[in-house]
Design an enzyme around this catalytic site. Structure first.
Site, PDB file in Angstrom:
ATOM      1  N   GLU A 109      63.900  -9.956 -21.073  1.00  0.00           N
ATOM      2  CA  GLU A 109      65.143  -9.538 -20.283  1.00  0.00           C
ATOM      3  C   GLU A 109      65.907  -8.260 -21.029  1.00  0.00           C
ATOM      4  O   GLU A 109      66.270  -7.241 -20.530  1.00  0.00           O
ATOM      5  CB  GLU A 109      66.328 -10.853 -20.687  1.00  0.00           C
ATOM      6  CG  GLU A 109      66.832 -11.271 -19.497  1.00  0.00           C
ATOM      7  CD  GLU A 109      67.790 -12.483 -19.870  1.00  0.00           C
ATOM      8  OE1 GLU A 109      67.592 -13.613 -19.086  1.00  0.00           O
ATOM      9  OE2 GLU A 109      68.566 -12.527 -20.836  1.00  0.00           O
ATOM     10  N   GLY A 137      99.855   1.776   9.188  1.00  0.00           N
ATOM     11  CA  GLY A 137      99.052   2.581  10.026  1.00  0.00           C
ATOM     12  C   GLY A 137      98.146   2.084  10.943  1.00  0.00           C
ATOM     13  O   GLY A 137      97.701   0.738  10.621  1.00  0.00           O
TER      14      GLY A 137
END
Length: 640
Positions: A92, A225
C-alpha cells in the site's frame, strides 16, 4: 447541478473520488486511534476511504484498493509498531509514494506509537519485521527487490512532514490532523477556481454584497438566474473561498432533487450534522421540530450555509427561513431559478450570460483544450458562441461535442444545431444526444429519467443489469459533458436532464413512452390498459396506492425494469388488483409491499438480475418447482 465553466485543469482536479485514503495496520489501531480519526474525518464531511475488509496476513493488495489510492487527494499513513509486519501495508505504502510522485497526491505520515527514526531507518520493531521478510525472500531475487522498494518507501514517507502523536491526547492530535487536511482540501479547491472562466468577477461582486468582514449583520443572499448559467459553481466558489472564516459551514447541494428523495426533515438532519460536526438523527418526520432544533443548536454560531437549487418556499423556510436562527456574522446563500423565493429584504445577485470574450474562452477550452480557437475554426467558433448567447452550459456541451472533429463535420453539426432546435435550451442540447451510439443513448435516458443522484456502485449495478459496455458508455457520457461523477454520485445539469425527459416524452401517450417515472402516469397506463411494447422501464417513488393491471403488463413484454418504491418515511404502499403476470424480460424487479405470497407461476425470470420485495407478503418464490438457477444476489434480496 448547475453548469460549471471550468477548464480542463478543473476537470483534472475533480478526478479525486476520495479526499483521504487511510493506510494503517488494522490489528494495531483500528479500534483505537485510526477508528477515532476516521470518524472525525467523516463527521467533518471529508470523504475518506477506509478498507473495512482488510486481509493483511500475506494477501495481495487488491485492484480495488490500488484504484482507491490513485483516486484519493490525500494519503494519511498511520505508522504503528507492527506496520512493517504486514506486506499488505507495505505494498500500500509503495503505491502511495508512487502516486505522490506521479499524480501530485499529498502524503501525511502519522507516528502513532513508534519513533519516526525507527520508520526512517527500519530499526527496532521495523528491523525485526524486515529480518523476517528478508529470510522468507532470501532465495528470491524478485522478492528481495520488493523488500528494497518497501524500505525505500518507508524512508521516503518518514522524511515527510507529519505528526508524532506518541505524546499528548488522542482527541487533540486527531483534531489537529483533521484541521490540516480540511485546509489542504480547501486550498486545492481554491487553486482550481482560478481557471473557471469569469469567476473573479463573480467573487468580487458577491463579497461586496455579502459584506465580508462585517460581523454585526446577518445576510441572506439569493443567486438567481436561468438554468445553465453556472449558479451552483458560483455558489461553490464563494463557499470554498469564505468557509474558513466561519465557525461552521454547510453546502446542501441539489436540494430540489434531494428533497424529492429524502424529504425536508432528512435535509434538516444533514444541515445540523454538518454544522455541529457530528452525525446524528436530530429530527424525526416533523419539519416544525427541525426549525426549533436548528434555532436551539445554532443561534450562537457564526455559520455559512449554501442551499443549492431551491424551487419551493418550504426549502428556505424549513432550512434557513429566519437569519435570526444563527449567530452574528452568519451568511445564507441560496441558488434558484425562481426570483419569488427570495425575500423582499434579502440581497439578490442576478447571474447573466458570459461576455463575448469569456464565452469564446470557455468554448475554446472545451473544443480545443486551450484559451483560443484554432485559426481555421475561428469563424465557425464565433458562429457557435453567438448562437449560445453566453450560456455556459451550451458552450461547454457544444465545445465537447465538436472537439477533435474536422471542418466539414463542424459545419454539418452547426447546421444540425440550427435546424433541429427551437428557442428552448433542451432542444439545443439534443445535438449531443443525437451523436451518441444507441446503447449510450439508452444509458443516458435511464440516468436522466430515474438514476440521477444515485451512488456510483448502485447506478452501475442497475445499468449493467440492462446494458453492455457500461464502463465505456459512461466514459463517453462524461466526455461529452452529459453526466458527471460528483462525490461518487451520478449527476447532470437540470437542463441536460430536462432534455432526456423531453426525448422520452416526445411520445404524447404515456403508454407509448419507453420510460415512466411519474406515479400519475403509471396509474393512467394501468387503469386504461394503455401499456405497449414500447415501455421498457417503470421507476416510481410514491406513497399513494397504485392500480395494477395484468392485461397491461402482458402488453409490456419488453419491460426490463419495474421499480415501485415508497418514500423513506415508513408508510406502506398498497395495490388495487392482483399481480398475476410479470414480463419474462425483467432484469430489475423492486416492489415495496408486494402483496402476493409468491411470484406468478408463469414468470420465467431467466433475465432477472435484481429482486427486492421490501415488506412483502411473500412466503415462497414459486408455489411449484422451477428447474433453473436463481443468481445469488436475486435470492439474497428477495425478502428485504
Amino acid at each position: 447541478m448547475a453548469s460549471s465553466s471550468a477548464s480542463t485543469s478543473t476537470s483534472q482536479f475533480s478526478r479525486w473520488n476520495y479526499k483521504v485514503f487511510l493506510s494503517f495496520r488494522g490489528e494495531d489501531t483500528r479500534k483505537t486511534f485510526t477508528g477515532h480519526l476516521f470518524a472525525t474525518l467523516e463527521n467533518r464531511g471529508i470523504f475518506t476511504f477506509q478498507d473495512d475488509k482488510r486481509l493483511e496476513h500475506g494477501a495481495s493488495i487488491s485492484d480495488e484498493l490500488l484504484k482507491a489510492i490513485e483516486q484519493s487527494q490525500v494519503a494519511l499513513v498511520v505508522f504503528s509498531k507492527n506496520y512493517a509486519t504486514s506486506r499488505w501495508c507495505l505494498d500500500e505504502l509503495v503505491k502511495i509514494m508512487e502516486c505522490k510522485d506521479q499524480c501530485g497526491q499529498t502524503v501525511i505520515p502519522v507516528f502513532y506509537d513508534v519513533d519516526p527514526s525507527h520508520v526512517r531507518k527500519q530499526t527496532e520493531s521495523f528491523a525485526e519485521a524486515f529480518d523476517k521478510h528478508e529470510t522468507s525472500y532470501k532465495d528470491d531475487d524478485e522478492g528481495m527487490q520488493k523488500v528494497q522498494r518497501w524500505r525505500n518507501a518507508l524512508t521516503a514517507a518518514a522524511n515527510l512532514k507529519g505528526y508524532d502523536v506518541r505524546d499528548g491526547i488522542d482527541a487533540d492530535n486527531i483534531q489537529q490532523i483533521v484541521d490540516q487536511i480540511s485546509k489542504l482540501c480547501n486550498s486545492a479547491t481554491l487553486s482550481s477556481l482560478r481557471d473557471i472562466v469569469g469567476i473573479d468577477t463573480h467573487l468580487e461582486k458577491l463579497k461586496s454584497l455579502l459584506k465580508v468582514g462585517t460581523n454585526d449583520v446577518r445576510i441572506i443572499l439569493g443567486i438567481w438566474g436561468m438554468g445553465g448559467l453556472g449558479k451552483t459553481i458560483i455558489a461553490r466558489a464563494i463557499f470554498d473561498t469564505l468557509s474558513h472564516q466561519f465557525e461552521a459551514a454547510c453546502f446542501l447541494a441539489d436540494i430540489k432533487e434531494n428533497e424529492k428523495r429524502h424529504q425536508l426533515h432528512s435535509l434538516q438532519n444533514t444541515l445540523l450534522s454538518e454544522l455541529l460536526r457530528r452525525k446524528d438523527d436530530y429530527i424525526f418526520l416533523r419539519c416544525d421540530n427541525g426549525k426549533r432544533m436548528i434555532l436551539d443548536r445554532l443561534c450562537s454560531k457564526k455559520v455559512l450555509i449554501v442551499l443549492d437549487d431551491i424551487d419551493h418556499k418550504d426549502h428556505l423556510e424549513y432550512l434557513a427561513g429566519d437569519i435570526g436562527w444563527f449567530g452574528n456574522g452568519s451568511r445564507v446563500i441560496v441558488t434558484t431559478r425562481d426570483n419569488y423565493l427570495i425575500g423582499k429584504n434579502d440581497v439578490i445577485y442576478t447571474v447573466t450570460g458570459l461576455a463575448d470574450r469569456e464565452a469564446m474562452q470557455l468554448f475554446s477550452q472545451h473544443a480545443f483544450r486551450k484559451e483560443d480557437p484554432d485559426e481555421c475554426f475561428k469563424e465557425l467558433s464565433l458562429e457557435v458562441v453567438n448562437y449560445a448567447k453566453g450560456l455556459p452550459l451550451a458552450l461547454k456541451v457544444w465545445g465537447s461535442l465538436l472537439h477533435n472533429l474536422g471542418l466539414t463535420e463542424w459545419k454539418s453539426a452547426i447546421e444540425h444545431m440550427k435546424i433541429n432546435s427551437n428557442s428552448e435550451i433542451v432542444e439545443k442540447l439534443k445535438v449531443s444526444y443525437d451523436g451518441l451510439e444507441p446503447i449510450q443513448q439508452e444509458m443516458f435516458l435511464d440516468i436522466a429519467c430515474f438514476l440521477r443522484g444515485e451512488e456510483k456502485n448502485y447506478f452501475m449495478y442497475v445499468l449493467e443489469s440492462c446494458h453492455s459496455g457500461v464502463e465505456y458508455g459512461l466514459r463517453v457520457l462524461i466526455n461529452k459533458s452529459l453526466v458527471s461523477i460528483f462525490e461518487n454520485e451520478i449527476q447532470m445539469h437540470d437542463f441536460i436532464q430536462d432534455m432526456g425527459k423531453y426525448i422520452v416524452n416526445f411520445k404524447k401517450d404515456p403508454g407509448d413512452r419507453s420510460r415512466l417515472w411519474l406515479a400519475e402516469e403509471v396509474e393512467e397506463v394501468m387503469s386504461n390498459n394503455a401499456g405497449t411494447m414500447a415501455v421498457e422501464a417503470i421507476w416510481v417513488y410514491s406513497n399513494s396506492s397504485l392500480h395494477f393491471s395484468n392485461e397491461t403488463m402482458k402488453n409490456m413484454k419488453r419491460l426490463r425494469i419495474l421499480c415501485i418504491k415508497s418514500w423513506d418515511d415508513g408508510s406502506n404502499f398498497s395495490y388495487h388488483g392482483s399481480i398475476e403476470y410479470l414480463p419474462n424480460n425483467l432484469r430489475w424487479f423492486a416492489l415495496d409491499d408486494y402483496p402476493c405470497e409468491s411470484l406468478p407461476s408463469t414468470f420465467d425470470p431467466k433475465m432477472l438480475v435484481h429482486l427486492d420485495l421490501k415488506r412483502s407478503s411473500m412466503h415462497y418464490l414459486w408455489m411449484e418447482t422451477k428447474r433453473f438457477t436463481i443468481p445469488w444476489d436475486v435470492a439474497a434480496n428477495s425478502f428485504n
